[in-house]
Design an enzyme around this catalytic site. Structure first.
Site, PDB file in Angstrom:
ATOM      1  N   HIS A 222       0.827  -1.215   0.000  1.00  0.00           N
ATOM      2  CA  HIS A 222       0.000   0.000   0.000  1.00  0.00           C
ATOM      3  C   HIS A 222       0.857   1.259   0.000  1.00  0.00           C
ATOM      4  O   HIS A 222       0.362   2.335  -0.312  1.00  0.00           O
ATOM      5  CB  HIS A 222      -1.061  -0.022   1.115  1.00  0.00           C
ATOM      6  CG  HIS A 222      -0.587   0.264   2.501  1.00  0.00           C
ATOM      7  ND1 HIS A 222      -0.326  -0.713   3.430  1.00  0.00           N
ATOM      8  CD2 HIS A 222      -0.354   1.427   3.142  1.00  0.00           C
ATOM      9  CE1 HIS A 222       0.043  -0.167   4.575  1.00  0.00           C
ATOM     10  NE2 HIS A 222       0.037   1.133   4.429  1.00  0.00           N
TER      11      HIS A 222
ATOM     12  N   ASP B 237       1.325  -7.707   2.299  1.00  0.00           N
ATOM     13  CA  ASP B 237       1.416  -6.270   2.026  1.00  0.00           C
ATOM     14  C   ASP B 237       2.864  -5.793   1.863  1.00  0.00           C
ATOM     15  O   ASP B 237       3.401  -5.100   2.711  1.00  0.00           O
ATOM     16  CB  ASP B 237       0.717  -5.514   3.176  1.00  0.00           C
ATOM     17  CG  ASP B 237       0.368  -4.081   2.809  1.00  0.00           C
ATOM     18  OD1 ASP B 237       0.911  -3.574   1.810  1.00  0.00           O
ATOM     19  OD2 ASP B 237      -0.436  -3.467   3.521  1.00  0.00           O
TER      20      ASP B 237
ATOM     21  N   SER C  54       4.025   2.201   8.482  1.00  0.00           N
ATOM     22  CA  SER C  54       3.838   1.222   7.421  1.00  0.00           C
ATOM     23  C   SER C  54       5.142   1.036   6.675  1.00  0.00           C
ATOM     24  O   SER C  54       5.786   2.007   6.285  1.00  0.00           O
ATOM     25  CB  SER C  54       2.763   1.688   6.442  1.00  0.00           C
ATOM     26  OG  SER C  54       1.511   1.319   6.920  1.00  0.00           O
TER      27      SER C  54
HETATM   28  N1  ARG Z   1      -4.793   0.338   7.627  1.00  0.00           N
HETATM   29  C1  ARG Z   1      -3.526   0.429   6.974  1.00  0.00           C
HETATM   30  C2  ARG Z   1      -2.991   1.861   7.056  1.00  0.00           C
HETATM   31  O1  ARG Z   1      -3.532   2.629   7.799  1.00  0.00           O
HETATM   32  C3  ARG Z   1      -3.586  -0.054   5.565  1.00  0.00           C
HETATM   33  C4  ARG Z   1      -4.337   0.809   4.598  1.00  0.00           C
HETATM   34  C5  ARG Z   1      -4.325   0.329   3.179  1.00  0.00           C
HETATM   35  N2  ARG Z   1      -5.173  -0.832   2.968  1.00  0.00           N
HETATM   36  C6  ARG Z   1      -6.509  -0.775   2.699  1.00  0.00           C
HETATM   37  N3  ARG Z   1      -7.168  -1.898   2.561  1.00  0.00           N
HETATM   38  N4  ARG Z   1      -7.179   0.354   2.549  1.00  0.00           N
HETATM   39  O2  ARG Z   1      -2.370   2.463   6.235  1.00  0.00           O
HETATM   40  N1  GLU Z   2      -1.289   1.259   7.587  1.00  0.00           N
HETATM   41  C1  GLU Z   2      -0.688   2.278   8.400  1.00  0.00           C
HETATM   42  C2  GLU Z   2       0.345   3.106   7.637  1.00  0.00           C
HETATM   43  O1  GLU Z   2       0.192   3.349   6.477  1.00  0.00           O
HETATM   44  C3  GLU Z   2      -0.143   1.637   9.603  1.00  0.00           C
HETATM   45  C4  GLU Z   2      -1.279   1.336  10.466  1.00  0.00           C
HETATM   46  C5  GLU Z   2      -1.295   2.220  11.684  1.00  0.00           C
HETATM   47  O2  GLU Z   2      -0.633   1.795  12.649  1.00  0.00           O
HETATM   48  O3  GLU Z   2      -1.930   3.268  11.686  1.00  0.00           O
HETATM   49  O4  GLU Z   2       1.265   3.655   8.186  1.00  0.00           O
END
Ligand code: ARG
Ligand code: GLU
Length: 743
Positions: free
Chosen positions: A90, A225, A671
């Site tokens: 991502h 990921d 991330s």
């Molecule tokens: N929750 C993760 C973050 O905050 C992954 C986001 C990307 N993935 C998704 N299915 N939208 O960045």
């Molecule tokens: N998916 C999150 C990022 O892009 C990490 C998840 C979080 O801890 O907020 O950094």
């Protein structure tokens, strides 16, 4: 049950030695690498085999030299002596999308460069290496009187920061002076920026995004990921813009990869760039988040997602056009719901109020008297801020929900250049900018969806289900307005836009002024800029300077040792641990490099539910559903699973591990961060948190907060066995598992 244990807490607090607190709360905290000496003993007690100097040093190469800021908001790590970088799928998404087309759909199919020549340049993508951190607090703050007007203070800080950064910038570095503890301390971060970063490989989306938004923020998780990039440099190994003659960068340090995995309870640490946390805010601020901001945003996004999802289900083209937008909207939407639940469950407002009572009491004594006025002033300013915050959220989540509004507003530049009120560029250039913008905009735009969003978001759904109109139609009806916006404006039709830009001449600025969407955008932006934003800015400036003092007071209260005696006088005890226990208060995250450490550990999210700390490929097969986009599994992966063809990447039980959870305190920005074991070798890549723990940005709960990490063994298995990209495996330093070596 829990409560009764907590009620005994003050008693316990007096029985335990001060040092033992840090053992209790080892998991919480995002620590400054420069000051890691303070954590070293505890980290070693938990399983670290290295010294603080091995993690961060400016005298010799250390682990921090293998960690990069990846793009604008992620972390990455160098894993070979040829500049190979791992990050999340991502995080690489934009670059992957940029290179994808109908002929080469790398998003869907994945991509693996077969040679250096096939690695794809990514315009605009940069990585930053941290050269050093210096404490510049004295240089920035010396003789700045606390009573200086905020503006004067800010100006002085800006000038001093610039002076400090100057010598480094002159040598080609990037230097940023960053406030810590709300401006009570300042550190300078010196970076080396590498602008030639190329896409080397990515798994298909049904691995890299497996589980999609359904599994996002959730455990158990099975998302692969990750994506792979490479840094290029000039012939002297120096940063250079893209050139075919650039060569793979030779890093000072790269991480070794350990395939031996972990057991529950094993020590781990995460080195990366957490973006923002708010552990030291007042109860007034938490209440605003929990009762106003999060609910309003969730409610608006529920409506918006409703419209988008229905359209995506109806039509394959719309599904592709809106996939990334929906993911972005849903990411915050889901996180905030978890956050509210967590804040409620922990009664964070109540415990902050208790803490504030202690704080205020303390202010009547000699150590705290300079802080006496802060909490009442914070309260007053949050009260003042609230209505403007509501207006801001209506602007962001309702008024700007139809995309044509901001799009139209972005044509102000063209308008001003054509009219002659802006001479910063030529009309041709302004026109070229707008043509490009329009091309990008209409590629993923469906006016019917946009109209439906406008219609729905003109109302706000209150907690009791009633709908309240939040957009003004100036005497007309919504229906008429929508016909006008979507039937006449150039901003809602590719054909009208192309014709308009194709015939554009200087006098066309008048046509823009008559365009319904352009006119509407001027009005709503004008209202926001004149009636909302100035107040937001004013209250925030006041709150910033109060919060700075409040932070100072919280540190002082802690250091004074007065806290224990105040607790004795009957103050309730479930006070934020982050304000009590450890030797020092860690600073809130601010997108600078931090070390978080903890252990591999499962959790119990609900009554009678217990989660194991890792998932396996078997779980992917269980989740498989060929009819649901997010749960499609490729034949090739199924085949590898059927043959158990895992090579050295299996664990000792013969399973193929996919993801794992731990107690490392992380947030957005982490991330892509490397997850390291006690030896400092790479065992995982951070990519998410659990839903039940998303309130950790405000209050960390060791029982419920977990970071979610990709198991490095799954990452390498995909690169090697699934994609056959052995050339990448060959450049990595890999420690094979004991069971595989037959030891
Ligand atoms: N929750 C993760 C973050 O905050 C992954 C986001 C990307 N993935 C998704 N299915 N939208 O960045
Ligand atoms: N998916 C999150 C990022 O892009 C990490 C998840 C979080 O801890 O907020 O950094």
């Amino acid at each position: 049950m829990k409560k009764s244990i907590l009620n005994k807490w003050p008693l316990l607090a007096f029985l335990l030695l001060p040092g033992s607190f840090s053992v209790l709360r080892a998991d919480e905290g995002m620590w400054i690498p420069l000051l890691l000496d303070q954590n070293e003993a505890e980290m070693q007690r938990m399983g670290l085999q290295l010294d603080a100097e091995d993690i961060y040093s400016i005298n010799h190469s250390s682990l921090k030299d293998a960690v990069v800021i990846f793009g604008g908001g992620c972390t990455g790590e160098v894993v070979s002596d040829q500049g190979l970088v791992l990050t999340n799928h991502h995080c690489g998404y934009d670059a992957i999308q940029y290179h994808s087309s109908v002929e080469h759909d790398y998003l869907t199919d994945g991509f693996w460069a077969g040679s250096f020549e096939e690695e794809l340049p990514c315009p605009g993508l940069e990585v930053r290496f941290l050269d050093r951190i210096t404490d510049v607090t004295d240089a920035v703050l010396h003789d700045l009187d606390a009573k200086l007007p905020e503006k004067v203070r800010e100006d002085s800080i800006r000038i001093r920061s610039k002076r400090l950064a100057g010598p480094f910038e002159a040598e080609g570095y990037e230097a940023r002076v960053v406030p810590f503890y709300y401006g009570n301390q300042y550190y300078m971060f010196v970076y080396e920026v590498y602008p030639d970063v190329r896409l080397v490989g990515t798994p298909p989306s049904n691995i890299g995004k497996f589980g999609g938004d359904t599994d996002n923020w959730m455990w158990p998780r099975h998302t692969g990921d990750f994506s792979v990039f490479r840094i290029y440099a000039d012939s002297a190994n120096r940063p250079a813009s893209y050139s075919p003659s650039n060569r793979p960068y030779k890093p000072e340090k790269h991480l070794s990869i350990d395939l031996n995995g972990y057991e529950e309870g094993d020590f781990t640490f995460v080195l990366g760039y957490p973006g923002s946390t708010q552990e030291y805010i007042s109860s007034y601020a938490v209440r605003l988040i929990e009762d106003v901001m999060d609910p309003m945003r969730i409610s608006a996004r529920t409506e918006r997602l409703d419209v988008i999802k229905a359209a995506m289900d109806r039509d394959a083209k719309t599904r592709i056009q809106y996939a990334s937008k929906a993911a972005g909207i849903a990411n915050g939407w889901k996180k905030w719901q978890g956050e509210i639940k967590g804040l409620e469950r922990l009664n964070v407002v109540g415990s902050k109020q208790d803490y504030e009572t202690v704080f205020q009491d303390w202010c009547s004594g000699v150590n705290g008297k300079e802080f006496a006025g802060i909490l009442p002033a914070l309260k007053e300013n949050y009260q003042g801020l609230e209505p403007y915050l509501v207006m801001q959220i209506i602007f962001q989540e309702h008024i700007l929900a139809p995309e044509a509004v901001s799009f139209a507003y972005s044509f102000n530049l063209l308008h001003d250049v054509a009219k002659g009120t802006d001479s910063s560029m030529s009309l041709e250039d302004a026109l070229a900018v707008c043509k490009e913008k329009a091309g990008i905009f209409f590629k993923d735009y469906d006016p019917e969806v946009d109209r439906a969003i406008f219609e729905r978001l003109a109302f706000m759904v209150n907690a009791d289900g009633t709908r309240e109109q939040v957009i003004d139609f100036e005497g007309s009806t919504l229906e008429k307005q929508l016909d006008w916006f979507y039937g006449k404006s150039v901003f809602t039709s590719r054909e009208r836009m192309e014709k308009f830009l194709g015939n554009f001449k200087e006098s066309s600025y008048k046509a823009l002024e008559r365009d319904p969407m352009f006119k509407y955008a001027q009005v709503v932006f004008g209202q926001y800029v004149n009636q909302t934003y100035p107040f937001i800015r004013m209250y925030n400036a006041r709150i910033d300077s109060l919060q700075r003092l409040y932070m100072k007071g919280q540190i002082r209260l802690k250091e004074s040792g007065d806290f224990a005696s105040l607790m004795r006088v009957g103050i309730r005890n479930d006070i934020p641990l982050s304000n009590v226990g450890s030797e020092m208060l860690y600073p809130d995250a601010n997108f600078t490099m931090r070390v978080a450490y903890g252990q591999v550990k499962g959790f119990e999210p609900a009554d009678a539910v217990e989660y194991a700390p890792y998932t396996t490929l078997a779980g992917i097969m269980e989740k498989e559903d060929p009819d649901i986009y997010d749960y499609v599994v490729e034949a090739r992966l199924k085949d590898l699973y059927a043959r158990k063809d895992y090579g050295p990447y299996a664990n000792a039980l013969g399973e193929m591990p996919v993801a794992f959870v731990g107690t490392n305190h992380t947030t957005g920005g982490n991330s892509g961060s490397p997850v390291l074991n006690g030896d400092g070798n790479l065992i995982g890549i951070n990519f998410d948190r659990n839903w039940e723990g998303t309130m950790s940005d405000v209050r960390y709960d060791p029982d419920m907060c977990r970071n979610i990490m990709l198991d490095i063994r799954y990452c390498l298995f995909i690169i090697d066995k699934f994609a056959g990209a052995e050339r990448l495996i060959d450049e990595m330093d890999i420690i094979k598992p004991v069971w595989y070596r037959g030891e």
